[in-house]
Design a protein around this motif. Sequence first.
Motif, PDB file in Angstrom:
ATOM      1  N   THR A 289       0.846  -1.196   0.000  1.00  0.00           N
ATOM      2  CA  THR A 289       0.000   0.000   0.000  1.00  0.00           C
ATOM      3  C   THR A 289       0.875   1.236   0.000  1.00  0.00           C
ATOM      4  O   THR A 289       1.847   1.315   0.766  1.00  0.00           O
ATOM      5  N   LEU A 290       0.555   2.199  -0.846  1.00  0.00           N
ATOM      6  CA  LEU A 290       1.326   3.428  -0.972  1.00  0.00           C
ATOM      7  C   LEU A 290       0.473   4.597  -0.489  1.00  0.00           C
ATOM      8  O   LEU A 290      -0.613   4.835  -1.007  1.00  0.00           O
ATOM      9  N   ARG A 291       0.989   5.323   0.505  1.00  0.00           N
ATOM     10  CA  ARG A 291       0.266   6.458   1.087  1.00  0.00           C
ATOM     11  C   ARG A 291       1.082   7.728   0.931  1.00  0.00           C
ATOM     12  O   ARG A 291       2.278   7.697   0.721  1.00  0.00           O
ATOM     13  N   GLY A 292       0.402   8.852   1.037  1.00  0.00           N
ATOM     14  CA  GLY A 292       1.094  10.140   0.950  1.00  0.00           C
ATOM     15  C   GLY A 292       0.235  11.220   0.335  1.00  0.00           C
ATOM     16  O   GLY A 292       0.405  12.399   0.658  1.00  0.00           O
ATOM     17  N   HIS A 293      -0.676  10.867  -0.537  1.00  0.00           N
ATOM     18  CA  HIS A 293      -1.563  11.856  -1.138  1.00  0.00           C
ATOM     19  C   HIS A 293      -2.602  12.336  -0.116  1.00  0.00           C
ATOM     20  O   HIS A 293      -3.014  11.593   0.774  1.00  0.00           O
ATOM     21  N   LYS A 294      -3.024  13.570  -0.292  1.00  0.00           N
ATOM     22  CA  LYS A 294      -4.010  14.161   0.605  1.00  0.00           C
ATOM     23  C   LYS A 294      -5.425  14.124   0.033  1.00  0.00           C
ATOM     24  O   LYS A 294      -6.385  14.450   0.732  1.00  0.00           O
ATOM     25  N   ARG A 295      -5.517  13.766  -1.242  1.00  0.00           N
ATOM     26  CA  ARG A 295      -6.833  13.611  -1.867  1.00  0.00           C
ATOM     27  C   ARG A 295      -6.811  12.360  -2.745  1.00  0.00           C
ATOM     28  O   ARG A 295      -5.813  11.646  -2.793  1.00  0.00           O
ATOM     29  N   GLY A 296      -7.900  12.104  -3.450  1.00  0.00           N
ATOM     30  CA  GLY A 296      -8.018  10.882  -4.226  1.00  0.00           C
ATOM     31  C   GLY A 296      -6.943  10.724  -5.281  1.00  0.00           C
ATOM     32  O   GLY A 296      -6.479  11.702  -5.877  1.00  0.00           O
ATOM     33  N   VAL A 297      -6.533   9.475  -5.545  1.00  0.00           N
ATOM     34  CA  VAL A 297      -5.550   9.165  -6.577  1.00  0.00           C
ATOM     35  C   VAL A 297      -6.302   8.857  -7.870  1.00  0.00           C
ATOM     36  O   VAL A 297      -7.103   7.928  -7.929  1.00  0.00           O
ATOM     37  N   TRP A 298      -6.038   9.650  -8.898  1.00  0.00           N
ATOM     38  CA  TRP A 298      -6.785   9.537 -10.151  1.00  0.00           C
ATOM     39  C   TRP A 298      -6.089   8.687 -11.204  1.00  0.00           C
ATOM     40  O   TRP A 298      -6.718   8.173 -12.117  1.00  0.00           O
ATOM     41  N   CYS A 299      -4.768   8.564 -11.097  1.00  0.00           N
ATOM     42  CA  CYS A 299      -4.053   7.827 -12.140  1.00  0.00           C
ATOM     43  C   CYS A 299      -2.769   7.232 -11.571  1.00  0.00           C
ATOM     44  O   CYS A 299      -2.120   7.840 -10.715  1.00  0.00           O
ATOM     45  N   ALA A 300      -2.426   6.041 -12.055  1.00  0.00           N
ATOM     46  CA  ALA A 300      -1.166   5.395 -11.700  1.00  0.00           C
ATOM     47  C   ALA A 300      -0.529   4.879 -12.979  1.00  0.00           C
ATOM     48  O   ALA A 300      -1.224   4.432 -13.889  1.00  0.00           O
ATOM     49  N   ALA A 301       0.817   4.954 -13.055  1.00  0.00           N
ATOM     50  CA  ALA A 301       1.512   4.509 -14.270  1.00  0.00           C
ATOM     51  C   ALA A 301       2.896   3.990 -13.909  1.00  0.00           C
ATOM     52  O   ALA A 301       3.629   4.621 -13.146  1.00  0.00           O
ATOM     53  N   PHE A 302       3.227   2.817 -14.473  1.00  0.00           N
ATOM     54  CA  PHE A 302       4.566   2.255 -14.302  1.00  0.00           C
ATOM     55  C   PHE A 302       5.492   2.828 -15.359  1.00  0.00           C
ATOM     56  O   PHE A 302       5.093   3.062 -16.501  1.00  0.00           O
ATOM     57  N   SER A 303       6.754   3.019 -14.985  1.00  0.00           N
ATOM     58  CA  SER A 303       7.774   3.333 -15.974  1.00  0.00           C
ATOM     59  C   SER A 303       8.043   2.079 -16.801  1.00  0.00           C
ATOM     60  O   SER A 303       8.136   0.976 -16.247  1.00  0.00           O
ATOM     61  N   PRO A 304       8.166   2.220 -18.128  1.00  0.00           N
ATOM     62  CA  PRO A 304       8.427   1.035 -18.956  1.00  0.00           C
ATOM     63  C   PRO A 304       9.849   0.508 -18.818  1.00  0.00           C
ATOM     64  O   PRO A 304      10.129  -0.620 -19.244  1.00  0.00           O
ATOM     65  N   VAL A 305      10.754   1.282 -18.229  1.00  0.00           N
ATOM     66  CA  VAL A 305      12.156   0.848 -18.148  1.00  0.00           C
ATOM     67  C   VAL A 305      12.695   0.845 -16.718  1.00  0.00           C
ATOM     68  O   VAL A 305      13.554   0.034 -16.378  1.00  0.00           O
ATOM     69  N   ASP A 306      12.207   1.719 -15.864  1.00  0.00           N
ATOM     70  CA  ASP A 306      12.702   1.800 -14.494  1.00  0.00           C
ATOM     71  C   ASP A 306      11.723   1.132 -13.540  1.00  0.00           C
ATOM     72  O   ASP A 306      10.533   1.036 -13.812  1.00  0.00           O
ATOM     73  N   LYS A 307      12.218   0.669 -12.428  1.00  0.00           N
ATOM     74  CA  LYS A 307      11.355   0.020 -11.434  1.00  0.00           C
ATOM     75  C   LYS A 307      10.716   1.074 -10.535  1.00  0.00           C
ATOM     76  O   LYS A 307      11.031   1.187  -9.348  1.00  0.00           O
ATOM     77  N   CYS A 308       9.802   1.841 -11.149  1.00  0.00           N
ATOM     78  CA  CYS A 308       9.136   2.868 -10.349  1.00  0.00           C
ATOM     79  C   CYS A 308       7.691   3.023 -10.825  1.00  0.00           C
ATOM     80  O   CYS A 308       7.319   2.653 -11.942  1.00  0.00           O
ATOM     81  N   LEU A 309       6.871   3.568  -9.910  1.00  0.00           N
ATOM     82  CA  LEU A 309       5.460   3.811 -10.169  1.00  0.00           C
ATOM     83  C   LEU A 309       5.149   5.267  -9.874  1.00  0.00           C
ATOM     84  O   LEU A 309       5.573   5.803  -8.835  1.00  0.00           O
ATOM     85  N   ALA A 310       4.442   5.914 -10.784  1.00  0.00           N
ATOM     86  CA  ALA A 310       4.035   7.306 -10.567  1.00  0.00           C
ATOM     87  C   ALA A 310       2.535   7.349 -10.317  1.00  0.00           C
ATOM     88  O   ALA A 310       1.767   6.613 -10.934  1.00  0.00           O
ATOM     89  N   THR A 311       2.127   8.236  -9.399  1.00  0.00           N
ATOM     90  CA  THR A 311       0.704   8.425  -9.123  1.00  0.00           C
ATOM     91  C   THR A 311       0.358   9.906  -9.212  1.00  0.00           C
ATOM     92  O   THR A 311       1.183  10.760  -8.891  1.00  0.00           O
ATOM     93  N   ALA A 312      -0.864  10.182  -9.670  1.00  0.00           N
ATOM     94  CA  ALA A 312      -1.338  11.556  -9.777  1.00  0.00           C
ATOM     95  C   ALA A 312      -2.637  11.687  -8.986  1.00  0.00           C
ATOM     96  O   ALA A 312      -3.482  10.783  -9.009  1.00  0.00           O
ATOM     97  N   SER A 313      -2.780  12.837  -8.306  1.00  0.00           N
ATOM     98  CA  SER A 313      -3.874  12.992  -7.368  1.00  0.00           C
ATOM     99  C   SER A 313      -4.563  14.333  -7.522  1.00  0.00           C
ATOM    100  O   SER A 313      -4.037  15.265  -8.135  1.00  0.00           O
ATOM    101  N   ALA A 314      -5.756  14.437  -6.952  1.00  0.00           N
ATOM    102  CA  ALA A 314      -6.473  15.710  -6.909  1.00  0.00           C
ATOM    103  C   ALA A 314      -5.839  16.705  -5.948  1.00  0.00           C
ATOM    104  O   ALA A 314      -6.275  17.847  -5.863  1.00  0.00           O
ATOM    105  N   ASP A 315      -4.793  16.270  -5.218  1.00  0.00           N
ATOM    106  CA  ASP A 315      -4.082  17.210  -4.353  1.00  0.00           C
ATOM    107  C   ASP A 315      -3.035  18.002  -5.146  1.00  0.00           C
ATOM    108  O   ASP A 315      -2.260  18.752  -4.560  1.00  0.00           O
TER     109      ASP A 315
END
Length: 315
Positions: A289-315
Amino acid sequence: MTAVESVIVLPRDKELEWCMTAEEKQNVKFITAGEKGIIRAWSVRDGKCIFAPERSANKAVDSNCENPAPSSTVIQCVLNEALNCIVTVSDDQNIVLYDLNSLKILKQFVGHLDEVLDLKFVGEDHSLLSIASNSPDVKVIDRETMDCRILNGHTDTIMALDASFDGKYIASCSKDNSLRIWRLGDDKTFSCVALGVGHTHAVGTIAWPKRSTDHLVTGSQDLTLKCWKVPQIFEDNGLSKIQAVWTVKAHDKDINSVVFSPNDKLIASGSQDKTAKLWLASDGGMYGTLRGHKRGVWCAAFSPVDKCLATASAD
């Protein structure tokens, strides 16, 4: 009975495929158009309907769709003798060209998309653009000609769609609590080949894996994720009913986004509950579980080459 909005009289000397008998060919004929997007050809002599095309004026009607959405009304119909076609305009601002000889659709132009909710390129060469707008229909536009195919089957607004990695399939999900799979044919036409029912609320997000087409995942306002098994061979003239292979209660509020990792082993979900979560694609087991946003998470996307995940929020 349906309301008639427009009438055109056809030239007597035209050779028309849909006139089956010698008497029909000699009679004066006229076309009516109106409610439910239907155009019909009639004989003046006896008032009989000679021909009603399989396709309505603003829908690419798919016989595999069990609950087709209601068609719009044709508000104007004109004959263009120079192009040998009939042109109709519907109240949802679509323009459709019919071949006069066969009454088959030549081309469609979509004039009004309202709010665009999602879009994906389709086809091996990405020549088609599939669009989910504030409508029960999937719209597929040819990038070169701007010709539009309208795929009906959902009965409420389509919330999201995704294209398979090979460009051969579109998956759509809707407020009608269902998902549908559309297959691209060699002639750039689509047919609905599968229907998934099981969510109890609107389905807001859907995703294909990055490397296969044998399953997909959906997220819903019923707070669950479902992974659906997709058959590799569909019924020839029917609609395959697909089933969820696993379901998990994933979040405490609406699920806005799902996505597969590049190796298809993990699924990330984002929710109005301000969290993003990771799941095992094999069985839906919790991975983190990934926490840190102060409002709803609208989108999540994996990097196609790096081992990372990006999230975008209404915050």
